[in-house]
Design a protein around this motif. Structure first.
Motif, PDB file in Angstrom:
ATOM      1  N   VAL A  51      -5.584   9.489   5.345  1.00 24.28           N
ATOM      2  CA  VAL A  51      -6.145   9.631   6.846  1.00 24.28           C
ATOM      3  C   VAL A  51      -5.913  11.046   7.239  1.00 24.28           C
ATOM      4  CG1 VAL A  51      -3.751   8.938   7.789  1.00 24.28           C
ATOM      5  CG2 VAL A  51      -5.991   8.571   9.011  1.00 24.28           C
ATOM      6  N   CYS A  52      -7.254  11.447   8.137  1.00 20.89           N
ATOM      7  CA  CYS A  52      -6.917  12.689   8.583  1.00 20.89           C
ATOM      8  C   CYS A  52      -6.127  12.888   9.820  1.00 20.89           C
ATOM      9  CB  CYS A  52      -8.681  13.107   8.736  1.00 20.89           C
ATOM     10  SG  CYS A  52      -8.477  15.011   9.655  1.00 20.89           S
ATOM     11  N   GLY A  53      -5.291  13.789   9.683  1.00 21.35           N
ATOM     12  CA  GLY A  53      -4.391  14.009  10.854  1.00 21.35           C
ATOM     13  C   GLY A  53      -5.011  14.313  12.146  1.00 21.35           C
ATOM     14  N   THR A  54      -6.169  14.835  12.146  1.00 20.47           N
ATOM     15  CA  THR A  54      -6.977  15.299  13.418  1.00 20.47           C
ATOM     16  C   THR A  54      -7.859  14.306  13.814  1.00 20.47           C
ATOM     17  OG1 THR A  54      -6.627  17.687  12.397  1.00 20.47           O
ATOM     18  CG2 THR A  54      -8.297  17.272  14.356  1.00 20.47           C
ATOM     19  N   CYS A  55      -8.963  13.787  13.209  1.00 18.72           N
ATOM     20  CA  CYS A  55      -9.665  12.912  13.570  1.00 18.72           C
ATOM     21  C   CYS A  55      -9.704  11.486  13.255  1.00 18.72           C
ATOM     22  CB  CYS A  55     -11.378  13.146  13.170  1.00 18.72           C
ATOM     23  SG  CYS A  55     -11.626  12.937  11.339  1.00 18.72           S
ATOM     24  N   LEU A  56      -8.439  10.997  12.331  1.00 18.55           N
ATOM     25  CA  LEU A  56      -7.995   9.831  11.751  1.00 18.55           C
ATOM     26  C   LEU A  56      -9.096   9.114  11.233  1.00 18.55           C
ATOM     27  CD1 LEU A  56      -6.376   8.836  15.050  1.00 18.55           C
ATOM     28  CD2 LEU A  56      -5.403   9.474  12.962  1.00 18.55           C
ATOM     29  N   GLN A 100     -10.588  18.829   2.191  1.00 18.16           N
ATOM     30  CA  GLN A 100     -10.800  18.936   3.636  1.00 18.16           C
ATOM     31  C   GLN A 100     -11.404  17.579   4.190  1.00 18.16           C
ATOM     32  OE1 GLN A 100     -12.869  22.152   4.299  1.00 18.16           O
ATOM     33  NE2 GLN A 100     -11.348  23.421   4.412  1.00 18.16           N
ATOM     34  N   CYS A 101     -11.062  17.181   5.417  1.00 16.32           N
ATOM     35  CA  CYS A 101     -11.818  15.838   5.962  1.00 16.32           C
ATOM     36  C   CYS A 101     -13.353  16.191   5.822  1.00 16.32           C
ATOM     37  CB  CYS A 101     -11.338  15.796   7.478  1.00 16.32           C
ATOM     38  SG  CYS A 101     -12.294  14.750   8.250  1.00 16.32           S
ATOM     39  N   ARG A 102     -13.977  15.139   5.273  1.00 16.95           N
ATOM     40  CA  ARG A 102     -15.399  15.196   5.192  1.00 16.95           C
ATOM     41  C   ARG A 102     -16.077  15.228   6.514  1.00 16.95           C
ATOM     42  NH1 ARG A 102     -16.888  12.362   1.108  1.00 16.95           N
ATOM     43  NH2 ARG A 102     -14.709  12.094   0.444  1.00 16.95           N
ATOM     44  N   PHE A 103     -15.450  14.928   7.881  1.00 11.17           N
ATOM     45  CA  PHE A 103     -16.180  14.991   9.302  1.00 11.17           C
ATOM     46  C   PHE A 103     -15.665  16.068   9.698  1.00 11.17           C
ATOM     47  CE2 PHE A 103     -15.682  13.837  13.711  1.00 11.17           C
ATOM     48  CZ  PHE A 103     -17.025  14.117  13.898  1.00 11.17           C
ATOM     49  N   CYS A 104     -14.339  16.556   9.971  1.00 11.52           N
ATOM     50  CA  CYS A 104     -13.749  17.699  10.822  1.00 11.52           C
ATOM     51  C   CYS A 104     -13.308  18.744  10.005  1.00 11.52           C
ATOM     52  CB  CYS A 104     -12.889  16.969  11.952  1.00 11.52           C
ATOM     53  SG  CYS A 104     -11.259  17.032  11.147  1.00 11.52           S
ATOM     54  N   HIS A 105     -13.255  18.584   8.928  1.00  8.28           N
ATOM     55  CA  HIS A 105     -12.868  19.918   8.001  1.00  8.28           C
ATOM     56  C   HIS A 105     -11.200  19.951   7.900  1.00  8.28           C
ATOM     57  CE1 HIS A 105     -16.843  19.996   6.855  1.00  8.28           C
ATOM     58  NE2 HIS A 105     -17.240  20.279   8.134  1.00  8.28           N
TER      59      HIS A 105
HETATM   60 ZN   LIG Z   1     -11.073  14.689  10.289  1.00  9.89          ZN
END
Ligand SMILES: [Zn+2]
Length: 411
Positions: free
Chosen positions: A48-53, A5-10
């Motif tokens: 690259v996170c698809g949500t927060c980039l 999971q994204c380390r910022f927004c999960h």
């Molecule tokens: Zn993210």
């Protein structure tokens, strides 16, 4: 698709930014006695996170395993970097008026390369550094240093025992933090109400424009645009009020932050760079996906140069043993079949071997004895300093080569 999971927004990580295959940890230099032992390799795959980039590596190993006592990097062995640190201290003291009653805290203070200049001005400092051997070197310079990882727990302890910071800084640490939210939340806790945070990190926009894929390595978990770092700081109640663009590491950002809601001007440089990033497509996934092919082209060009050089009977050696060199050499499969040896000014690296490729590391003077045809500069970000120090290479017709943004023989 990654399981992470994204380390910022999960959000789940689904989009590849650069897949550099399997690679050892870049600072895992080998002693001669370790050459015949099993060596761990881990995936070096940036998403690259698809949500927060946020561009990031997935988690694969504990930070304790990466930053162990053998951690060999001492900041004070680069003249360019020391000058950068001294200039920063001069600028900050002039701009914010720090004095004997201030507290400056540096996170990942290394061997005291920067805080020593605050100490020289009699401004109280505290370094927080997870690697015990470099922290010990800092103490010998008179730089008070705590051996710890930084996060909410360390911040609470320091706020209670040492007080909060007027200036909280970190150079090339934000990108190396495994738990990004815990780290930024910790900075919020340790910062005085009118305190200032400065952080430096390689700028993702420049990484993409200059094809600096070799700055992707395991210790480097996150790759920030201004767009994403602003989002992360805002989430933790911190706001950016200024930025500076620096030439270090091929193009870095220095961000200035304070508590959100603090009255004061925001520099026009912040919205201007946000607009530049939007214009470069950093809000679209397709821009990130296009980077992967650029990386593969660079590998083919470097290999073509090395194959041609060897077939023409030329000798090639390396200069430097930086993390980025290990990414490059492992990704491209370049070993001592192409590069006889590399050299490094740090005595901690001399006599060791590069991880994965097992290329030996010698002292720089060896180049003057063996007189190679080509010197491949691995830390291309300080190529001017190296070419000046090693200018005698040209006396026998030797040439300097840089691998990034594409392989180039220096005139
Ligand atoms: Zn993210």
């Amino acid at each position: 698709m990654s399981a992470s999971q994204c380390r910022f927004c999960h959000a789940p990580l689904q989009h590849t930014f650069a897949d550099l295959g399997m690679s050892p940890i870049s600072n895992a230099f080998l002693k001669p006695t370790q050459l015949n032992l099993k060596e761990p390799f881990y995936p070096l795959h940036a998403y690259v996170c698809g949500t927060c980039l946020l561009v990031q590596l997935e988690e694969f190993e504990s930070p304790e395993a990466i930053f162990n006592d053998d951690y060999a990097y001492f900041s004070s062995f680069s003249d360019t970097w020391l000058k950068h640190a001294r200039d920063y201290v001069d600028e900050m003291v002039e701009r914010f008026g720090y004095s004997g009653s201030s507290l400056v805290v540096e996170i990942a203070s290394n061997d005291g390369y920067l805080l020593q200049y605050f100490v020289a001005r009699r401004i109280p400092v505290l370094g927080v550094e997870p690697a015990a051997n470099v922290a010990e070197a800092a103490r010998k310079k008179g730089v008070d240093t705590l051996v710890k990882f930084f996060g909410v727990n360390t911040a609470k302890e320091l706020a209670a025992t040492r007080g909060k910071a007027d200036l909280l800084l970190g150079n090339n640490v934000l990108a190396h933090v495994p738990d990004l939210n815990d780290f930024v939340a910790g900075m919020k806790i340790l910062l005085k109400p009118d305190g200032v945070i400065t952080m430096e990190f390689p700028h993702l926009l420049r990484l993409m424009q200059q094809n600096q894929f070799d700055t992707i390595y395991h210790e480097h978990f996150s790759y920030f645009s201004l767009l994403t770092v602003e989002k992360v700081f805002a989430h933790h109640g911190l706001m950016l009020f200024d930025i500076q663009q620096l030439p270090t590491h091929g193009g870095s950002l220095r961000i200035f932050a304070r508590h959100a809601g603090h009255v004061g001007q925001v520099s026009g440089a912040v919205p201007a760079l946000l607009a530049e990033e939007r214009a470069a497509g950093l809000e679209r996934i397709s821009t990130y996906s296009a980077f992967a092919e650029k990386v593969r082209v660079t590998k083919r060009k470097l290999l073509r140069f090395l194959i041609d050089a060897k077939e023409a009977g030329k000798s090639v050696v390396g200069y430097g043993a930086p993390a980025k060199g290990n990414t490059l050499l492992n990704y491209c499969g370049v070993r001592s079949d192409f590069i006889d040896y590399t050299v490094d000014r740090s005595p901690h690296k001399q006599g060791m071997f590069l991880p994965g490729t097992h290329i030996p590391i010698h002292e720089p003077e060896r180049i003057f004895r063996t007189r190679p045809d080509y010197v491949l500069i691995l830390p291309w970000n300080i190529k001017d300093e190296i070419i000046e120090q090693m200018s005698a290479v040209r006396s026998w017709g030797g040439k300097f080569v840089v691998p990034v943004p594409e392989v180039t023989v220096m005139a």
